[in-house]
Design a protein around this motif. Sequence first.
Motif, PDB file in Angstrom:
ATOM      1  N   ASP A  70       9.503  -0.726   4.971  1.00 60.95           N
ATOM      2  CA  ASP A  70      10.308  -1.954   4.965  1.00 60.95           C
ATOM      3  C   ASP A  70      11.671  -1.229   6.141  1.00 60.95           C
ATOM      4  OD1 ASP A  70      12.477  -0.267   3.258  1.00 60.95           O
ATOM      5  OD2 ASP A  70      10.543  -0.495   2.031  1.00 60.95           O
ATOM      6  N   ILE A  71      12.337  -2.310   6.306  1.00 56.05           N
ATOM      7  CA  ILE A  71      13.678  -2.080   7.291  1.00 56.05           C
ATOM      8  C   ILE A  71      14.562  -0.937   6.557  1.00 56.05           C
ATOM      9  CG2 ILE A  71      14.844  -3.943   6.084  1.00 56.05           C
ATOM     10  CD1 ILE A  71      14.781  -2.886   9.906  1.00 56.05           C
ATOM     11  N   ARG A  72      14.740  -0.982   5.285  1.00 59.12           N
ATOM     12  CA  ARG A  72      15.587   0.153   4.633  1.00 59.12           C
ATOM     13  C   ARG A  72      15.309   1.574   5.066  1.00 59.12           C
ATOM     14  NH1 ARG A  72      14.693  -0.901  -1.394  1.00 59.12           N
ATOM     15  NH2 ARG A  72      12.523  -1.183  -0.835  1.00 59.12           N
ATOM     16  N   ARG A  73      14.091   1.863   4.921  1.00 59.38           N
ATOM     17  CA  ARG A  73      13.484   3.179   5.671  1.00 59.38           C
ATOM     18  C   ARG A  73      13.698   3.513   7.022  1.00 59.38           C
ATOM     19  NH1 ARG A  73       9.732   5.557   2.343  1.00 59.38           N
ATOM     20  NH2 ARG A  73       9.250   4.575   0.383  1.00 59.38           N
ATOM     21  N   LEU A  74      13.672   2.431   7.979  1.00 61.45           N
ATOM     22  CA  LEU A  74      13.931   2.542   9.219  1.00 61.45           C
ATOM     23  C   LEU A  74      15.309   2.898   9.670  1.00 61.45           C
ATOM     24  CD1 LEU A  74      11.496  -0.207  10.691  1.00 61.45           C
ATOM     25  CD2 LEU A  74      11.192   2.395  10.549  1.00 61.45           C
ATOM     26  N   VAL A  75      16.275   2.117   9.146  1.00 64.55           N
ATOM     27  CA  VAL A  75      17.719   2.168   9.323  1.00 64.55           C
ATOM     28  C   VAL A  75      18.233   3.440   8.717  1.00 64.55           C
ATOM     29  CG1 VAL A  75      18.146  -0.216   9.852  1.00 64.55           C
ATOM     30  CG2 VAL A  75      18.471   0.793   7.537  1.00 64.55           C
ATOM     31  N   ALA A  76      17.673   4.018   7.516  1.00 63.74           N
ATOM     32  CA  ALA A  76      18.120   5.003   6.843  1.00 63.74           C
ATOM     33  C   ALA A  76      17.605   6.187   7.418  1.00 63.74           C
ATOM     34  CB  ALA A  76      18.031   4.839   5.509  1.00 63.74           C
ATOM     35  N   HIS A  77      16.665   6.352   8.465  1.00 66.12           N
ATOM     36  CA  HIS A  77      16.101   7.305   9.093  1.00 66.12           C
ATOM     37  C   HIS A  77      15.085   7.961   7.926  1.00 66.12           C
ATOM     38  CE1 HIS A  77      18.073   6.750  12.564  1.00 66.12           C
ATOM     39  NE2 HIS A  77      19.213   6.800  12.087  1.00 66.12           N
ATOM     40  N   ALA A  78      14.731   7.194   7.216  1.00 66.82           N
ATOM     41  CA  ALA A  78      13.600   7.934   5.898  1.00 66.82           C
ATOM     42  C   ALA A  78      12.208   8.109   6.613  1.00 66.82           C
ATOM     43  CB  ALA A  78      14.070   7.098   4.667  1.00 66.82           C
ATOM     44  N   SER A  79      11.572   8.772   5.917  1.00 63.87           N
ATOM     45  CA  SER A  79      10.000   8.871   6.559  1.00 63.87           C
ATOM     46  C   SER A  79       9.479   7.514   5.992  1.00 63.87           C
ATOM     47  CB  SER A  79       9.680   9.650   5.549  1.00 63.87           C
ATOM     48  OG  SER A  79       9.738   9.836   3.916  1.00 63.87           O
ATOM     49  N   VAL A  80       8.505   7.167   6.842  1.00 60.96           N
ATOM     50  CA  VAL A  80       7.642   5.997   6.764  1.00 60.96           C
ATOM     51  C   VAL A  80       6.342   6.314   6.093  1.00 60.96           C
ATOM     52  CG1 VAL A  80       6.775   3.910   7.788  1.00 60.96           C
ATOM     53  CG2 VAL A  80       8.981   4.706   8.706  1.00 60.96           C
ATOM     54  N   PHE A  81       5.804   5.721   5.427  1.00 65.13           N
ATOM     55  CA  PHE A  81       4.781   6.014   4.484  1.00 65.13           C
ATOM     56  C   PHE A  81       3.504   5.068   4.955  1.00 65.13           C
ATOM     57  CE2 PHE A  81       2.775   6.462   0.035  1.00 65.13           C
ATOM     58  CZ  PHE A  81       2.447   7.612   0.155  1.00 65.13           C
ATOM     59  N   GLY A  82       2.724   5.792   5.913  1.00 67.03           N
ATOM     60  CA  GLY A  82       1.599   5.002   6.448  1.00 67.03           C
ATOM     61  C   GLY A  82       0.526   4.849   5.753  1.00 67.03           C
ATOM     62  N   ASN A  83      -0.454   4.056   6.249  1.00 61.72           N
ATOM     63  CA  ASN A  83      -1.543   3.553   5.621  1.00 61.72           C
ATOM     64  C   ASN A  83      -2.804   4.620   5.256  1.00 61.72           C
ATOM     65  OD1 ASN A  83      -0.846   0.879   4.754  1.00 61.72           O
ATOM     66  ND2 ASN A  83      -1.660  -0.111   6.473  1.00 61.72           N
ATOM     67  N   ASP A  84      -2.725   5.495   6.356  1.00 58.86           N
ATOM     68  CA  ASP A  84      -3.631   6.701   6.279  1.00 58.86           C
ATOM     69  C   ASP A  84      -3.221   7.642   5.224  1.00 58.86           C
ATOM     70  OD1 ASP A  84      -4.998   5.931   8.572  1.00 58.86           O
ATOM     71  OD2 ASP A  84      -3.849   7.360  10.164  1.00 58.86           O
ATOM     72  N   GLU A  85      -2.066   7.728   4.887  1.00 62.45           N
ATOM     73  CA  GLU A  85      -1.750   8.465   3.773  1.00 62.45           C
ATOM     74  C   GLU A  85      -1.945   7.828   2.554  1.00 62.45           C
ATOM     75  OE1 GLU A  85      -0.626  11.682   1.578  1.00 62.45           O
ATOM     76  OE2 GLU A  85      -0.986  11.419   3.595  1.00 62.45           O
ATOM     77  N   LYS A  86      -1.961   6.475   2.613  1.00 62.38           N
ATOM     78  CA  LYS A  86      -2.360   5.615   1.375  1.00 62.38           C
ATOM     79  C   LYS A  86      -3.680   5.776   1.040  1.00 62.38           C
ATOM     80  CE  LYS A  86       1.382   2.468   1.852  1.00 62.38           C
ATOM     81  NZ  LYS A  86       1.854   1.245   2.626  1.00 62.38           N
ATOM     82  N   VAL A  87      -4.556   5.899   2.114  1.00 64.85           N
ATOM     83  CA  VAL A  87      -6.198   6.113   2.050  1.00 64.85           C
ATOM     84  C   VAL A  87      -6.119   7.626   1.316  1.00 64.85           C
ATOM     85  CG1 VAL A  87      -8.206   6.439   3.136  1.00 64.85           C
ATOM     86  CG2 VAL A  87      -6.678   4.539   3.549  1.00 64.85           C
TER      87      VAL A  87
END
Length: 181
Positions: A70-87
């Motif tokens: 979500d946008i909160r992660r992008l603007v806060a420079h937080a890590s993005v949790f991708g679908n490969d990691e979810k798999v």
Amino acid sequence: ATSTRCLRQYQASVRYIAISCSSPSVTRISSAPLQTRRGAAAIMARMNGAGAKRNGASVGIIANPASGKDIRRLVAHASVFGNDEKVNIVRRALLGAAAAGVARVVYMPDPHALVRRAAEEIDAGVELVPAQGDFRGDARDSELAAKAMAEAGVGAIVSLGGDGTNRMIAKGMRDVQLIPI
């Protein structure tokens, strides 16, 4: 009593496998620390095909492909949790289910096929059943899947999603254990 014991064992297995392991491979799991040596030996024996006793229990998995981006992660420079990691996490949850003797996993179908992709590379020995419903790829899917899983009689639902996903799951069911990862 047996189903409660199975649920506790499954919850412990899922938490251990999903959180403590950096890889879905059995060799990595065996070298990671566990609370007891006996517990590690039991999980390893089951994962290596030493006849995990199937008890007919079923669990649900709701993996939201939109969460963690979500946008909160992008603007806060937080890590993005991708679908490969979810798999990868779902793969470890399936191994945890197998280790606990779960026979059936009901999952939420999604456009990215997270659960199906997770199951492709392992032989967890559990039956995968898609939840029934009119899934559209939006936030309501989690609620609809939780309701379908509760009606299917799952003993617990493992969720991969954020606070919004878990709120939608809670709206869909009230009497099933929720294991948010």
